[in-house]
Design an enzyme around this catalytic site. Structure first.
Site, PDB file in Angstrom:
ATOM      1  N   GLU A 168       0.813  -1.215   0.000  1.00  0.00           N
ATOM      2  CA  GLU A 168       0.000   0.000   0.000  1.00  0.00           C
ATOM      3  C   GLU A 168       0.841   1.257   0.000  1.00  0.00           C
ATOM      4  O   GLU A 168       0.500   2.242  -0.664  1.00  0.00           O
ATOM      5  CB  GLU A 168      -0.938   0.009   1.219  1.00  0.00           C
ATOM      6  CG  GLU A 168      -2.028   1.067   1.168  1.00  0.00           C
ATOM      7  CD  GLU A 168      -1.583   2.447   1.681  1.00  0.00           C
ATOM      8  OE1 GLU A 168      -2.318   3.430   1.443  1.00  0.00           O
ATOM      9  OE2 GLU A 168      -0.501   2.526   2.319  1.00  0.00           O
ATOM     10  N   GLU A 169       1.941   1.252   0.728  1.00  0.00           N
ATOM     11  CA  GLU A 169       2.738   2.470   0.861  1.00  0.00           C
ATOM     12  C   GLU A 169       3.385   2.918  -0.454  1.00  0.00           C
ATOM     13  O   GLU A 169       3.852   4.053  -0.559  1.00  0.00           O
ATOM     14  CB  GLU A 169       3.820   2.297   1.940  1.00  0.00           C
ATOM     15  CG  GLU A 169       3.279   2.135   3.364  1.00  0.00           C
ATOM     16  CD  GLU A 169       2.592   3.379   3.908  1.00  0.00           C
ATOM     17  OE1 GLU A 169       2.561   4.402   3.202  1.00  0.00           O
ATOM     18  OE2 GLU A 169       2.079   3.313   5.036  1.00  0.00           O
ATOM     19  N   ASP A 202      -7.857   1.899   6.907  1.00  0.00           N
ATOM     20  CA  ASP A 202      -6.509   2.457   6.924  1.00  0.00           C
ATOM     21  C   ASP A 202      -6.415   3.448   8.083  1.00  0.00           C
ATOM     22  O   ASP A 202      -6.692   3.090   9.214  1.00  0.00           O
ATOM     23  CB  ASP A 202      -6.180   3.095   5.568  1.00  0.00           C
ATOM     24  CG  ASP A 202      -4.679   3.139   5.301  1.00  0.00           C
ATOM     25  OD1 ASP A 202      -3.920   3.429   6.240  1.00  0.00           O
ATOM     26  OD2 ASP A 202      -4.268   2.898   4.149  1.00  0.00           O
TER      27      ASP A 202
END
Length: 344
Positions: free
Chosen positions: A217-218, A238
């Site tokens: 995700e990052e 999140d």
């Protein structure tokens, strides 16, 4: 002894999981879920998928939280044996100045170190306070007796080795959780707690639900694959971003109405706010101007789903973060309420 959600946060933050090297933590979570009786799958990208069959097997849900964290890689070895860094994820060098770290070598060795400005000593460098915090000036001081590039190389350290930041997790008497990587290990803890509850209490969901533990995700593409054709709704769990002009706080669940990718699905967002109001769950609606989630990545990849984003309010995101147990509770309550409602 069964873990609480807060204990899960403590456990998960202690396991290094830099984006690009999440094998240890994915395997840890996989083994735990299998002890509960779940069938798990790890896709080619290294993400973990658990599918829980529901009463309705024609309309599915996809719920994701990401376990990968901000980190760095060895960019080079300096003549004096210290390390140059290359950042992994969206953060600034000033956010990690003075932080303890671990260097994980390709051959399985781990060394400790500290991330510092080259011009740290005020007794030597006139510009110690004003020099730019950038790739040229920031370095890792390794906790080994090295004085040259060759001596560092003899340790097995090389370009591409991952550098993980010390989480420094602390839970205060007032209920605050201070740690790096609360983004997004708080949400992973919530999903693990709910999956545990489903098994322990033998609860049945109204819709087949795919729980996806994302690991990229990052860097923008964690949960944009392995979306079943029957998936109607996609919920990213999140973090809520705090700051000037933000409504998000550390004591409620944050529901994102728009981020850097654009608005989230209006009807699904309304359903989430109605669930909060019906169940007396404290919430805030907010816009995150410089933010993207796995849900927005899925939309860019062409997923035909209703998408939503919620999370605990996190102060000082992408730095040394903090939230409160009340925000975690509110987020967990909303995810649970959502899972047990029918798709409209």
């Amino acid at each position: 002894m069964e873990k609480t959600t807060i204990k899960w946060v403590e456990t998960l933050t202690t396991i290094p999981s830099p984006t690009g090297n999440t094998y240890e933590i994915i395997n840890y979570i996989k083994k735990y879920l299998e002890t509960l009786g779940y069938e798990t799958k790890v896709n080619h990208k290294g993400s973990l998928i658990v599918t829980v069959k529901g009463t309705n097997h024609e309309q599915h849900r996809f719920v994701t939280a990401h376990v990968d964290t901000l980190s760095a890689m060895v960019r080079g070895i300096k003549p004096d044996g210290r390390l140059k860094l290359d950042l992994v994820g969206g953060f600034k060098y000033n956010a990690i100045e003075g932080e303890y770290c671990q260097i994980q070598t390709t051959h399985g060795k781990t060394y400790s170190g500290t991330i510092l400005m080259h011009q740290t000593s005020v007794h030597v460098y006139k510009d110690a306070g004003t020099a730019e915090r950038n790739q040229e000036n920031m370095e890792v001081r390794i906790d080994e007796k090295v004085r040259s590039k060759e001596e560092t190389e003899e340790l097995g350290i090389q370009v591409g080795d991952f550098v993980s930041f010390d989480p420094r997790t602390e839970i205060t008497k007032a209920g605050f959780i201070k740690s790096r990587h609360l983004d997004d290990k708080v949400s992973v803890a919530i999903l693990l707690q709910l999956l545990t509850k489903l098994k322990k209490e033998q609860l049945s969901l109204p819709h087949t639900t795919h729980f996806f533990i994302s690991n990229n995700e990052e860097i923008g593409y964690g949960g944009n694959s392995n979306i079943n054709d029957k998936v109607v709704e996609y919920l990213a769990v999140d973090m809520g971003a705090m700051g000037d002009d933000q409504q998000t706080d550390e004591y409620s669940v944050s529901i994102c109405v728009k981020d850097g990718s654009g608005p989230y699905h209006y009807e699904l967002r309304k359903q989430l706010t109605e669930l909060c109001e019906a169940n007396q769950i404290p919430y805030q609606l907010d816009i995150y101007p410089y933010y993207g989630s796995d849900a927005s990545a899925a939309m860019r990849a062409g997923a035909d789903v209703k998408h939503a984003l919620i999370g605990a309010g996190i102060d000082s995101s992408h730095a040394y973060e903090r939230t409160h147990e009340e925000s975690i509770v509110a987020t967990e309550q909303l995810v649970e309420a959502y899972l047990f409602t029918k798709i409209i």
